[in-house]
Every structure is written in structure tokens, then in C-alpha cells.
Design a protein around this motif. Structure first.
Motif, short mmCIF file in Angstrom:
data_model
loop_
_atom_site.label_atom_id
_atom_site.label_comp_id
_atom_site.label_asym_id
_atom_site.label_seq_id
_atom_site.Cartn_x
_atom_site.Cartn_y
_atom_site.Cartn_z
N LYS A 106 35.86 36.32 43.46
CA LYS A 106 34.96 36.44 44.63
C LYS A 106 34.47 37.87 44.82
O LYS A 106 33.31 38.10 45.19
N LEU A 107 35.33 38.84 44.57
CA LEU A 107 34.92 40.24 44.68
C LEU A 107 33.77 40.54 43.73
O LEU A 107 32.77 41.16 44.10
N VAL A 108 33.93 40.12 42.49
CA VAL A 108 32.90 40.41 41.48
C VAL A 108 31.60 39.67 41.80
O VAL A 108 30.50 40.21 41.61
N ARG A 109 31.71 38.46 42.29
CA ARG A 109 30.51 37.68 42.60
C ARG A 109 29.74 38.27 43.79
O ARG A 109 28.51 38.25 43.81
N ARG A 110 30.45 38.78 44.78
CA ARG A 110 29.83 39.13 46.05
C ARG A 110 29.44 40.59 46.19
O ARG A 110 28.64 40.94 47.06
N LEU A 111 30.03 41.48 45.37
CA LEU A 111 29.77 42.91 45.54
C LEU A 111 29.06 43.48 44.32
O LEU A 111 29.61 43.48 43.22
N ALA A 123 32.30 38.16 32.02
CA ALA A 123 32.41 36.70 31.85
C ALA A 123 31.38 35.98 32.73
O ALA A 123 30.89 34.90 32.37
N LEU A 124 31.04 36.57 33.87
CA LEU A 124 30.05 35.98 34.77
C LEU A 124 28.62 36.36 34.38
O LEU A 124 27.66 35.81 34.94
N GLY A 125 28.51 37.31 33.45
CA GLY A 125 27.18 37.78 33.05
C GLY A 125 26.53 38.64 34.12
O GLY A 125 25.30 38.67 34.27
N ALA A 160 40.57 33.41 29.21
CA ALA A 160 41.09 32.66 30.35
C ALA A 160 40.12 32.71 31.52
O ALA A 160 39.91 31.70 32.22
N ALA A 161 39.49 33.87 31.73
CA ALA A 161 38.51 34.00 32.82
C ALA A 161 37.30 33.12 32.57
O ALA A 161 36.80 32.44 33.48
N GLU A 162 36.80 33.12 31.33
CA GLU A 162 35.64 32.28 31.00
C GLU A 162 35.98 30.80 31.17
O GLU A 162 35.16 30.03 31.70
N ASP A 163 37.18 30.40 30.74
CA ASP A 163 37.60 29.00 30.89
C ASP A 163 37.68 28.62 32.37
O ASP A 163 37.27 27.52 32.77
N ALA A 164 38.23 29.52 33.18
CA ALA A 164 38.39 29.25 34.61
C ALA A 164 37.03 29.12 35.29
O ALA A 164 36.82 28.23 36.13
#
Length: 467
Positions: free
Chosen positions: A161-166, A225-227, A290-294
Motif C-alpha cells: 500500500k505504501l508503494v501504491r499510494r506514495l 514489481a508494480l511497474g 514472491a512479490a510479483e506472485d502476490a
């Protein structure tokens, strides 16, 4: 298996059911679930020792996946570490009574060079639970993991969530702490492999994947991993206690869960070779994989989920929870030398009689019923009935059987429990499933506050006796 409806439990259940008959324990039992092969759901509230004993009946092995960070009643007056020790004690007593052969417990990696008193609340609690589970003769195998990477759970979703939102992040000193991540499938492998292995009885095993990374490195790899492109700015003066506030705000994680987890980030959590065991927790999945799979699995679940239906289900569950105005209050006290839990309960009732002066009186009859009254009134405020059958020197149980302060509109199991922490001079004093008669708002800001004050005063009284 405790916590069978939780994140780890649901996934582990799928692993175990093909080759074992699983008793799946959760507070709601199997209500609303489709029948599953080799799986028997049982409603079990581990705050009740009777429930724990019934839940573990017939089990050969037990898996303990419980953590009580979030409130368990409409009003919870308790620290999570005090609730954790109480739950573990009930579970261990029940396992011993039912002849369970082994308890497998999923915990956190404990830094070897940090004294227990200097550990974070979360890790100190995990270590205490481990000791309590082993206190009643059942062999315990503890699997200690660092950050578990999966689409749900606690720590990794906060990171995600940190990476997605900030778009940019100020990184305090603790983001340089090294931790041993492990993919969820490899945690499930380790839990499955540990069951029944007699060579692992009474052992704590560190498990981890191939990568030992700092939190900064994990944030960067999660962004990749999120691009997403993210800017990371080092900042040495940002304390973990200030970090926990903004992390909870940004991610929307309840502070009851976020604060203890984030306080643990100051400790390096790296699996040690001397704490390893052959065939257990030797992970091969990298953090990035593991992050990409999640992330992929999270997306698939969102697409397959009926949003409106899920929202309605959550609303119904919330309404069901709110419909019961129950109270849980758990406090910990230190006992004077020679005093056990049973003696502490008697001391409390006698002390209450003296401390409240002429206003409040506690009357005791030959049937072991204690009635707490206001002077001049015959009807009691509360009626407590001592249960000799369910009590022992290390545990005293009183059922709340009446009184004008207790609601009798609903069937409930209100009780007052004194439970001695094994091999210590500490005692847990807990009120469970109490339904107040006062209107909820009035109760919350009067009687509930007075109870906390009374417990604080009793703790102070015991402290003076220790001196």
C-alpha cells in the motif's frame, strides 16, 4: 487448526485436507461454508477454556495460528500481549487435557543478541506465547519467520500500500534494517513438513527465503514489481514511533495492528543457520518473485470477487458484531511472593470490600456466591458465582450470574477469570463476554472507566505488598 478462517489458515487448510482429517477452529465455525472433504469446522472462542477443550477433542496434532492484535469484542479494554498470553494458556491447557501429541506454532524471528526486555512488544509477546504453549507438557515446534510475502496478511500488504499510494517516500533509519522475507507457499511447506516430526519437538526453527534485504530494498523491488517509479529520500531523524503514525494513516491499517508490527522494524529479523533444520524453511523463491506472485494473485481475487456481494457480506458481519454489546477487559498484575491466581481472586474481593469503604460492600455466602452491593440496597450491582469445578490454584473462575449492572435480556457467558502466567509471578485478570445493562454510551464512559480505575488501584495495592 486454530485461525482456520484467517489468511495463513485458509491456505494451509487446502494443503492439509487432501491427506489429513482437519478440525478447523474459528469463532464463527463453518457457518455459511460449503462442506469440504476431510474438514470438520467447529465454533471455538479461545477466550473460553471450555470452548478450547471441546475444540481440540479428538486432535492428534494442533497448529496455533492465533494473534489477537485486533479487538475481539464491541469494547475491548486490553493490551494485545495480555490477550495473547491468555489465549495461548487456554489452548495449551486444552491440548494437554486432550492428549495432543504436538503443537506447531508460527512465530516471528527473534534477534539472538537482543535481551527479551528490549524486544518490541510484538516480538516479546511472540516469545512469551511460545513459552506458555510449552508449559503444560505438550511438545511444541515453533517456526519463526520474518516478513511473509503473500496477497493478504499484515506486513507485506502494508509495504504494498505504501508503494501504491506514495509517489515519493521519506525513508527513516529503520528502513536500513535487514529482514528475511519468505514467500507464503514456503511458509505453508514448512508448517506441513513440521507436523509429526519428533526430531523437531521442543525446538524453535528459523525459516526464510533466499533473500535478506533491507526495507528500502524491498520497497524498491515492490515498486519494480508494480511497474511504478518511486523516489526514495533517506532521512536519519525519523523515529519508528512517528513512522507508525503516518504508516497507519497512509495504508489505512488499524493502529492496533500497525503499531506493534512497525515497532518491530527496528530489529533485524534474519534466520540463523544454527536455528535451521533439514527440510524445513529452506526457501528458494526470491522476494521479487514472491512479490510479483502476490500482486498477480491479489488482482485475480479482485476480478473474481463480486464486489457488491462482498460488501454486503462485510456489512452483515459488522452488523452482527455490533448487535452484541459485549465487553472484554484484560489486565495483568504482578503477584506478591507466595500468592497464586486463586489467592489473588480472594484477595481482590476482600480488597474491594475495604477499598470502596462504606459505599460498596461485597457479601459472600456459603454457596460461594459474591454479591457486590451499594450500601443500603438489597439488590446487588453484580453477582459472581465461584466455579470450583473449573478452578485450580493457577486459575480462578467466577461466572457473572446476576446483578442490576448485568444484562439478562440475552443468553451469555459473562465471567471473571484470574489466570496465573506459567512460571512467573504475573496474573491475568479478565472479564469475558460481559453484557452491561446500562445504555451502551453511558456504560462506555462511566462503568467501563471505573472498572479500569479499580484494576489500576488493585495493581497498586499488590505492588505495595511486594515491597
Amino acid at each position: 487448526m486454530t485461525g482456520a478462517s484467517g489468511y495463513i489458515g485458509r491456505n494451509l487448510l487446502q494443503r492439509l485436507a487432501p491427506f489429513a482429517d482437519v478440525i478447523a477452529l474459528s469463532r464463527g465455525g463453518g457457518k455459511g461454508r460449503e462442506p469440504e472433504p476431510h474438514t470438520s469446522w467447529r465454533a471455538c472462542d479461545l477466550f473460553s477454556l471450555i470452548d478450547a477443550e471441546k475444540g481440540l477433542a479428538g486432535a492428534d496434532f494442533a497448529i496455533y495460528l492465533v494473534h489477537s492484535m485486533l479487538p475481539s469484542a464491541k469494547l475491548t479494554q486490553a493490551r494485545f500481549e495480555d490477550m495473547d498470553v491468555l489465549l495461548a494458556d487456554h489452548f495449551a491447557r486444552a491440548a494437554s487435557k486432550n492428549g495432543v501429541r504436538q503443537i506447531v506454532y508460527l512465530s516471528g524471528i527473534i534477534p539472538p543478541d537482543v535481551p527479551p526486555r528490549e524486544l518490541s512488544r510484538h516480538l516479546r509477546s511472540r516469545l512469551e506465547v511460545e513459552k506458555v504453549l510449552a508449559s503444560y507438557g505438550v511438545p511444541v515446534t515453533t517456526l519463526r519467520a520474518g516478513l511473509i510475502v503473500g496477497p493478504e496478511g499484515s506486513s507485506f500488504p502494508i509495504l504494498l500500500k505504501l508503494v501504491r499510494r506514495l509517489p515519493f517516500m521519506i525513508l527513516p533509519r529503520w528502513t536500513r534494517t535487514r529482514t528475511h522475507a519468505i514467500a507464503l507457499p514456503e511458509v505453508l511447506d514448512a508448517l506441513t513438513a513440521a507436523i509429526g516430526r519428533t526430531d523437531l519437538y521442543r525446538r524453535a526453527i528459523d525459516i526464510g527465503g533466499p533473500d535478506v534485504l533491507t526495507y528500502k530494498q524491498m520497497l524498491r523491488q515492490t515498486a519494480e514489481a508494480l511497474g511504478k517509479k518511486r523516489l526514495f529520500i533517506p532521512f536519519p531523524a525519523f523515529s519508528v514511533y512517528l513512522s507508525r503514525l503516518w504508516l497507519a494513516l497512509v495504508t489505512g491499517t488499524p493502529k492496533e495492528m500497525a503499531y506493534p508490527l512497525i515497532e518491530s522494524l527496528i530489529h533485524p529479523m534474519v534466520a540463523r543457520k544454527e536455528g535451521s533444520a533439514s527440510g524445513i524453511g529452506e526457501g528458494a523463491i526470491t522476494f521479487r518473485q514472491a512479490a510479483e506472485d502476490a500482486i498477480r494473485e491479489e488482482g485475480e481475487r479482485k476480478r473474481s470477487r463480486n464486489g457488491a456481494g462482498s460488501a454486503q457480506k462485510r456489512k452483515s458481519e459488522k452488523n452482527a458484531r455490533d448487535a452484541v454489546s459485549d465487553v472484554r477487559s484484560v489486565q495483568r498484575v504482578r503477584l506478591p511472593a507466595g500468592m497464586d491466581a486463586h489467592a489473588a481472586s480472594k484477595s481482590y474481593l476482600h480488597w474491594l470490600n475495604r477499598a470502596a469503604g462504606p459505599l460498596i460492600r461485597v457479601a459472600h455466602d456459603k454457596k460461594d456466591i459474591y454479591r457486590i452491593r451499594v450500601a443500603g440496597r438489597k439488590a446487588p450491582l453484580l453477582e459472581l458465582t465461584y466455579s470450583e469445578e473449573r478452578s485450580s490454584p493457577t486459575r480462578a473462575l467466577y461466572y457473572i450470574t446476576g446483578g442490576s449492572f448485568s444484562s439478562r435480556k440475552e443468553t451469555h457467558r459473562g465471567r471473571l477469570e484470574f489466570l496465573q502466567v506459567p512460571d512467573s509471578d504475573e496474573c491475568i485478570i479478565a472479564i469475558h463476554d460481559y453484557l452491561p445493562a446500562l445504555p451502551w454510551f453511558l456504560y462506555k464512559y462511566t462503568q467501563a472507566k471505573i472498572h479500569l480505575w479499580v484494576m489500576h488501584a488493585f495493581r497498586r495495592y499488590l505492588r505495595k505488598r511486594i515491597r
